[in-house]
Motif scaffolding. Structure first.
Motif, PDB file in Angstrom:
ATOM      1  N   GLY A 204       0.779  -1.230   0.000  1.00 43.34           N
ATOM      2  CA  GLY A 204       0.000   0.000   0.000  1.00 43.34           C
ATOM      3  C   GLY A 204       0.811   1.281   0.000  1.00 43.34           C
ATOM      4  O   GLY A 204       0.238   2.372  -0.097  1.00 43.34           O
TER       5      GLY A 204
ATOM      6  N   ARG B  72      -1.925   3.771   0.779  1.00 39.37           N
ATOM      7  CA  ARG B  72      -3.299   3.296   0.853  1.00 39.37           C
ATOM      8  C   ARG B  72      -3.397   2.287   1.997  1.00 39.37           C
ATOM      9  O   ARG B  72      -3.229   1.072   1.803  1.00 39.37           O
ATOM     10  CB  ARG B  72      -3.715   2.656  -0.475  1.00 39.37           C
ATOM     11  CG  ARG B  72      -5.217   2.357  -0.586  1.00 39.37           C
ATOM     12  CD  ARG B  72      -5.541   1.648  -1.893  1.00 39.37           C
ATOM     13  NE  ARG B  72      -5.368   2.486  -3.050  1.00 39.37           N
ATOM     14  CZ  ARG B  72      -6.298   3.288  -3.557  1.00 39.37           C
ATOM     15  NH1 ARG B  72      -7.483   3.367  -2.960  1.00 39.37           N
ATOM     16  NH2 ARG B  72      -6.057   4.008  -4.627  1.00 39.37           N
TER      17      ARG B  72
ATOM     18  N   MET C  52      -6.802   6.703   0.454  1.00 38.22           N
ATOM     19  CA  MET C  52      -5.432   6.880  -0.026  1.00 38.22           C
ATOM     20  C   MET C  52      -4.942   8.278   0.339  1.00 38.22           C
ATOM     21  O   MET C  52      -5.672   9.263   0.220  1.00 38.22           O
ATOM     22  CB  MET C  52      -5.346   6.690  -1.543  1.00 38.22           C
ATOM     23  CG  MET C  52      -3.915   6.811  -2.082  1.00 38.22           C
ATOM     24  SD  MET C  52      -3.805   6.608  -3.866  1.00 38.22           S
ATOM     25  CE  MET C  52      -4.549   8.144  -4.428  1.00 38.22           C
TER      26      MET C  52
END
Length: 665
Positions: free
Chosen positions: A315, A343, A349
């Protein structure tokens, strides 16, 4: 109409007249454009391909200006309305009207009458320009080794333009010393050459809108229509090569690298006009640009860049990039960029970036020659002796002056530099719903600017070298050439929202893209303090700092039709106050201190799959409710944009209908 000398704080112009140049402005310049594109691709050795692309355009345009303003001066254009058998009825009527207000002129009967006249019979002034562009690109791309690809290319681009005079331009008929020019055409019956000869003979009558057939024929005899103004050429030759592929594996995925180099050679040339040569007869008010004529100037630019993507963990992505540019005439500039995306949860995000940049001056900003133009107004005083530069007949230091104005290039210009920062968050709770909010800041230093006369006047202490004096110490020249002037600080928020639902056999979608300005301040020199906030206030230069602006839409679409309604909103701002109002010496009942917000709507309906799946017909209405721009005071002698609407914010053309057909085959 009568000139409002109190509003303009110019008592000496009490008996002057005014003419609304804004009403004569052409809002939609006529233009015809043909564009073309051809592309061919060949596959080589299975995985490699070579492409050749040719694009270009031919454009013909006509730029229209207001009719010529004609008035006498004591140097090169000495014209006045004479008394003779042709002019006697008009001369006597005008003389008697003047004598009724100024009895002392009775002794001047028979002498020519001076005037300032807008030549309606001359027609609007027009430039006709032909522009041709072409770009040819040859490129190759394909795999190198496991996971790595390359792309190489070369291109050549050229743009050529030439301009000629259309209607509204005539040979002046005089030399620089005011004597008649034997090289200029002389109309039948005129006492001298060109436009000056027609006026001094009384063939043209400045005191009527209706000229005789003989006067119109004489005017046509001294027309300069078809004379070449100038032309120019810009060429770019470029080659580039880049590679991209994976490096190694990190917890979040494979690190990726992209790198490349490019080289380009830029060539610029500008041709003056033979019609403006020293031996050629002068064309009245034509903007010949021989002072800016340039032989071929060349600039070579070499660049190398690299970008590294690092997925540090699940992420989280970090991107680091750098670019080095080497300009042959400005040296080397290195500019990094760092950005992150995180994220932590699929619908959420975070993102941010920091980068630097630079902009080099254009060829014109560096190499253009000096254009020396007389200041025609009577609304300027020496700003060093009279702070603010506003004439005041009760103060000897504030008498009106008419210096020459220099414009043109500056070979000492430096590149302007910038630092940019942004950070934001994105929410995507469902496939058709998203919301993002980003903060951004842009800091620009050594800004390349063309300061207005008013900016120089209001800051005369910061630019003493821009006010050039004659040996007697009087203001002779204001230097308005390009300059590296100070810095600019701008900050804001960007909002984007989308939402959609299914229904009635199709999909509904709504959205908004808006900008909220948090900061806009400038300073004119490195050591000067930043000025007041420019948010929501009128300024002559750059964009207006509107506090809020957005584009919003709602649409419906299915397999057969798409309907979209769009709203454009531009916030209001503090209006410009003309000199008398700004000085507090006069009020006007209709003066609007604030310009109202400008809101318009556009509607478009697209019919899909007409006859086949590759056909689309779109019918549109711009400014659906035919909204006029809010009244704004924008006119001044520098921009001449008209005194009723702000061209940087509003569109005065009203409702318009559009039709577009797209066919693929």
């Amino acid at each position: 109409m009568a000139y409002d000398d109190a509003l303009w704080n110019n008592v000496s112009a009490r008996y002057a007249c005014a003419w609304d140049t804004g009403r004569a402005a052409v809002l939609q310049q006529p233009v015809k454009t043909l564009t073309y594109l051809a592309r061919a691709v060949a596959r080589v050795a299975e995985d490699h391909q070579i492409s050749l692309e040719v694009t270009g355009s031919n454009a013909n345009s006509a730029k229209l200006f207001s009719n010529a303003q004609v008035s006498s001066n004591t140097s090169n254009f000495q014209v006045a309305y004479p008394l003779n058998s042709l002019t006697a009825p008009t001369y006597n009527a005008v003389y008697n009207a003047i004598r009724g207000t100024f009895p002392a002129v009775a002794a001047n009967y028979g002498k020519p009458i001076a005037f300032r006249w807008r030549c309606i019979a001359c027609g609007p002034r027009e430039y006709k320009t032909d522009t041709k562009t072409i770009r040819v690109t040859l490129a190759a791309e394909g795999p190198l080794w496991q996971g790595w690809d390359y792309r190489a290319g070369g291109s050549y681009a050229k743009s050529e333009a030439s301009s000629v005079l259309g209607s509204g331009y005539y040979y002046r008929g005089t030399l620089n010393n005011g004597a008649y020019d034997p090289a200029a055409p002389t109309a039948p019956g005129a006492s001298g050459a060109g436009l000056a000869g027609l006026l001094n003979s009384g063939i043209l009558n400045p005191f009527t809108l209706n000229q005789t057939d003989a006067a119109l024929a004489a005017l046509a005899a001294v027309s300069a229509e078809g004379a070449t103004l100038y032309g120019g050429r810009y060429e770019v030759k470029q080659i580039d090569y880049s590679i991209a592929g994976p490096l190694f594996t990190l917890p979040g995925g494979k690190a990726q690298l992209a790198a490349g180099v490019d080289f380009r050679s830029e060539t610029y040339s500008f041709n003056g006009s033979a019609a403006a040569a020293a031996s050629a007869p002068v064309i009245f008010l034509a903007a010949f640009d021989n002072v800016n004529a340039l032989r071929r100037r060349n600039r070579q630019v070499k660049a190398a860049y690299a970008e590294l993507l690092l997925p540090a963990f699940e992420g989280f992505e970090l991107t680091a990039a750098a670019r080095i540019d080497d300009y042959g005439d400005f040296g080397t500039s290195t500019n990094p960029k760092l950005s992150v995306r995180y994220r932590p949860w699929e619908p959420l995000m975070f993102r941010g970036s920091f980068s630097t940049g630079f902009r080099v001056p254009t060829f014109n900003q560096i190499f253009n020659g000096i254009t020396d133009s007389p200041y025609a107004g009577r609304d300027l005083a020496d700003p060093v002796r009279c702070p603010g530069g506003i004439p005041n007949t009760t103060n000897p230091s504030c008498t009106a002056v008419q210096p020459n104005i220099w414009t043109g290039g500056n070979p000492d210009l430096r590149p302007e530099t910038a630092k940019m920062f942004g950070a934001g968050v994105v929410l995507q709770p469902a496939p058709k719903f998203s919301l993002s909010l980003d903060y951004w800041a842009i800091n620009v230093d050594d800004t390349i600017q063309l300061l207005t006369e008013r900016e120089l006047i209001d800051n005369a202490a910061l630019f003493p070298d821009r006010f050039i004096r004659n040996p007697a110490g009087e203001l002779a020249i204001i230097d308005r050439r390009w300059i590296n002037a100070g810095a600019r600080r701008t900050q804001g928020l960007e909002l984007t929202a989308r939402g959609g639902v299914d229904g009635f056999g199709g999909s509904f979608l709504a959205g908004i893209d808006g900008t909220y300005l948090l900061k806009k301040r400038e300073k004119l020199t490195e050591n000067a303090p930043y000025g007041p906030s420019l948010i929501g206030v009128f300024s002559f230069a750059g964009d207006l700092g509107l506090k809020w602006k957005h584009n919003a839409f709602i649409s419906y679409s299915n397999e057969a039709v798409t309907i979209a309604l769009t709203q454009l909103y531009r916030d209001g701002y503090r209006n410009q106050a003309l000199p008398g109002i700004a000085a507090g010496t006069v009020t006007r009942p209709d003066f609007n201190e604030y310009v109202k917000p400008y809101v318009t709507y556009n509607l478009a309906v697209s019919f899909l799959n007409l006859g086949n799946s590759a056909t689309r017909l779109t019918l549109g209405v711009k400014n659906l409710f035919d909204v006029d721009p809010p009244f704004a005071i924008t006119y001044d002698s520098n921009t001449g944009s008209g005194g009723a609407w702000e061209p940087r914010v509003a569109d005065p053309r009203g409702r318009a209908f559009t039709v577009q057909a797209d066919v693929k085959f």
